[in-house]
Design a protein around this motif. Structure first.
Motif, short mmCIF file in Angstrom:
data_model
loop_
_atom_site.label_atom_id
_atom_site.label_comp_id
_atom_site.label_asym_id
_atom_site.label_seq_id
_atom_site.Cartn_x
_atom_site.Cartn_y
_atom_site.Cartn_z
N LEU A 85 60.76 -15.73 -20.97
CA LEU A 85 60.85 -17.01 -20.28
C LEU A 85 62.25 -17.60 -20.40
O LEU A 85 62.80 -18.14 -19.43
CB LEU A 85 59.83 -17.99 -20.86
CG LEU A 85 58.35 -17.68 -20.64
CD1 LEU A 85 57.48 -18.78 -21.22
CD2 LEU A 85 58.05 -17.50 -19.15
N GLU A 86 62.84 -17.49 -21.58
CA GLU A 86 64.21 -17.99 -21.78
C GLU A 86 65.21 -17.27 -20.87
O GLU A 86 66.20 -17.86 -20.43
CB GLU A 86 64.63 -17.81 -23.24
CG GLU A 86 63.87 -18.68 -24.22
CD GLU A 86 64.10 -18.27 -25.67
OE1 GLU A 86 63.52 -18.91 -26.56
OE2 GLU A 86 64.85 -17.31 -25.90
N ALA A 87 64.94 -16.00 -20.58
CA ALA A 87 65.84 -15.21 -19.74
C ALA A 87 65.65 -15.48 -18.26
O ALA A 87 66.43 -14.99 -17.44
CB ALA A 87 65.64 -13.73 -20.02
N GLY A 88 64.61 -16.23 -17.91
CA GLY A 88 64.39 -16.57 -16.51
C GLY A 88 63.28 -15.81 -15.83
O GLY A 88 63.15 -15.86 -14.61
N TRP A 89 62.44 -15.11 -16.62
CA TRP A 89 61.31 -14.39 -16.01
C TRP A 89 60.32 -15.38 -15.43
O TRP A 89 59.96 -16.38 -16.07
CB TRP A 89 60.62 -13.53 -17.06
CG TRP A 89 59.47 -12.72 -16.51
CD1 TRP A 89 59.53 -11.51 -15.91
CD2 TRP A 89 58.09 -13.10 -16.51
NE1 TRP A 89 58.27 -11.09 -15.54
CE2 TRP A 89 57.36 -12.05 -15.89
CE3 TRP A 89 57.39 -14.22 -16.97
CZ2 TRP A 89 56.00 -12.09 -15.72
CZ3 TRP A 89 56.02 -14.26 -16.80
CH2 TRP A 89 55.33 -13.20 -16.19
N VAL A 90 59.88 -15.10 -14.20
CA VAL A 90 58.90 -15.95 -13.52
C VAL A 90 57.78 -15.06 -12.99
O VAL A 90 58.06 -14.04 -12.33
CB VAL A 90 59.55 -16.72 -12.35
CG1 VAL A 90 58.51 -17.56 -11.63
CG2 VAL A 90 60.69 -17.59 -12.85
N PRO A 91 56.52 -15.37 -13.28
CA PRO A 91 55.42 -14.53 -12.79
C PRO A 91 55.29 -14.62 -11.27
O PRO A 91 55.73 -15.58 -10.65
CB PRO A 91 54.19 -15.12 -13.49
CG PRO A 91 54.58 -16.54 -13.76
CD PRO A 91 56.05 -16.54 -14.05
N GLY A 92 54.70 -13.59 -10.71
CA GLY A 92 54.48 -13.60 -9.27
C GLY A 92 54.29 -12.19 -8.74
O GLY A 92 54.38 -11.20 -9.47
N ALA A 93 54.05 -12.10 -7.44
CA ALA A 93 53.84 -10.80 -6.80
C ALA A 93 55.10 -9.95 -6.93
O ALA A 93 56.22 -10.43 -6.81
CB ALA A 93 53.49 -11.01 -5.34
N GLY A 94 54.89 -8.66 -7.18
CA GLY A 94 56.01 -7.74 -7.28
C GLY A 94 56.72 -7.75 -8.62
O GLY A 94 57.71 -7.05 -8.80
N THR A 95 56.20 -8.54 -9.57
CA THR A 95 56.84 -8.66 -10.87
C THR A 95 56.38 -7.54 -11.80
O THR A 95 55.20 -7.17 -11.82
CB THR A 95 56.50 -10.02 -11.51
OG1 THR A 95 57.03 -11.05 -10.67
CG2 THR A 95 57.13 -10.16 -12.88
N ALA A 96 57.30 -7.01 -12.57
CA ALA A 96 56.98 -6.01 -13.58
C ALA A 96 58.01 -6.12 -14.70
O ALA A 96 59.08 -6.72 -14.52
CB ALA A 96 56.97 -4.61 -13.01
N VAL A 97 57.68 -5.54 -15.84
CA VAL A 97 58.54 -5.63 -17.02
C VAL A 97 58.69 -4.25 -17.65
O VAL A 97 57.72 -3.49 -17.74
CB VAL A 97 57.96 -6.62 -18.07
CG1 VAL A 97 58.75 -6.58 -19.38
CG2 VAL A 97 57.94 -8.04 -17.50
N VAL A 98 59.90 -3.94 -18.06
CA VAL A 98 60.17 -2.76 -18.88
C VAL A 98 60.33 -3.22 -20.32
O VAL A 98 61.18 -4.07 -20.61
CB VAL A 98 61.42 -2.01 -18.42
CG1 VAL A 98 61.75 -0.87 -19.37
CG2 VAL A 98 61.24 -1.49 -17.00
N LEU A 99 59.51 -2.71 -21.20
CA LEU A 99 59.61 -3.03 -22.63
C LEU A 99 60.58 -2.02 -23.24
O LEU A 99 60.24 -0.85 -23.46
CB LEU A 99 58.25 -2.94 -23.30
CG LEU A 99 58.21 -3.27 -24.80
CD1 LEU A 99 58.57 -4.73 -25.04
CD2 LEU A 99 56.83 -2.96 -25.38
#
Length: 257
Positions: free
Chosen positions: A110-124
């Motif tokens: 969240l601090e980095a600017g991640w915003v949920p929504g369509a097309g969103t994904a995360v690499v851990l």
């Protein structure tokens, strides 16, 4: 007297790594002011773990500031504890996987600017290990993080020793139609691997976990848990993944809630 808590960092040539570990220890001391809290490094930084143990007296609990099972947790820390014959020494479990760790990852995103929504994904993005249990721990954290992110796909990837790499994971997610991809830094402190992974992010890249308050609470929880285990026994994972869990999927298969 409570046993000394010796937080064991890996060590890094990055000049920001030691201040990050020291800041985390300051948070731990704030939470438990009467506890003797010290820092030791596996390599590259002083004090080294052996030095920290030589200066301790009575009893100590080694809490690895490491995020999963691997050679350091299974071999190096128990060996260092065994060499400290003047101490009653126990070795705690690694920090991950655990919901507190996931909360820290979530808030850093969240601090980095991640915003949920369509097309969103995360690499851990993790350091990587040849130990299959280390990979299992990272995959478990990816599943938990996906749940925390409301079901957004989370793919574990690695800077070394394991696949997929972070760039490969980013490309795989993009090929599946995910056009908003963030990288979650699964590192406790800044370093070469953390910087390398962040540079591969096509979108937001979170900072290492550092002195996040949830991480400080987790270190103390691992310390308390270790007091109930046998002296210098290799730690077991707190929540082993079920054989029927999503962890049986391929390494590039995103974890979703």
């Amino acid at each position: 007297m409570r046993p000394t808590l010796v937080a064991v960092a890996h060590g890094s040539r990055d000049p920001r790594a030691l201040p990050a570990a020291s800041a985390l220890l300051d948070r731990i001391r704030e939470l438990r002011p009467r506890l003797d809290v010290r820092l030791g490094h596996i390599e590259l930084n002083r004090p080294l773990l052996g030095e920290a143990l030589r200066e301790a007296t009575g009893a100590a609990v080694l809490v690895p500031l490491l995020l999963g099972r691997g050679h350091h947790v299974k071999r190096d820390l128990p060996a260092a504890a065994a060499r400290a014959t003047h101490l009653d020494t126990r070795v705690a479990a690694p920090l991950g996987p655990h919901p507190l760790l996931v909360e820290a990852l979530y808030e850093r995103l969240l601090e980095a600017g991640w915003v949920p929504g369509a097309g969103t994904a995360v690499v851990l993005a993790a350091a990587g290990s040849r130990d299959p249990e280390a990979a299992a721990d990272t995959r478990r954290t990816a599943v938990l993080l996906s749940e925390r992110l409301g079901g957004a796909p989370v793919v574990p990837a690695y800077a070394s020793a394991a696949v997929p790499t972070v760039p490969d994971a980013v490309r795989a997610l993009a090929a599946r139609g995910h056009h908003r991809i963030a990288v979650a830094s699964y590192f406790t402190a800044p370093g070469r691997f953390a910087a390398q992974c962040a540079a591969s992010a096509p979108g937001p890249a979170s900072a290492p976990l550092g002195d996040h308050p949830a991480l400080a609470r987790l270190v103390l929880r691992r310390y308390d848990e270790a007091l109930a285990r046998q002296r210098t026994s290799p730690p077991s994972p707190p929540s082993p993944p079920s054989p029927l869990s999503p962890l049986s999927a391929t390494a590039l298969e995103p974890a979703t809630a």
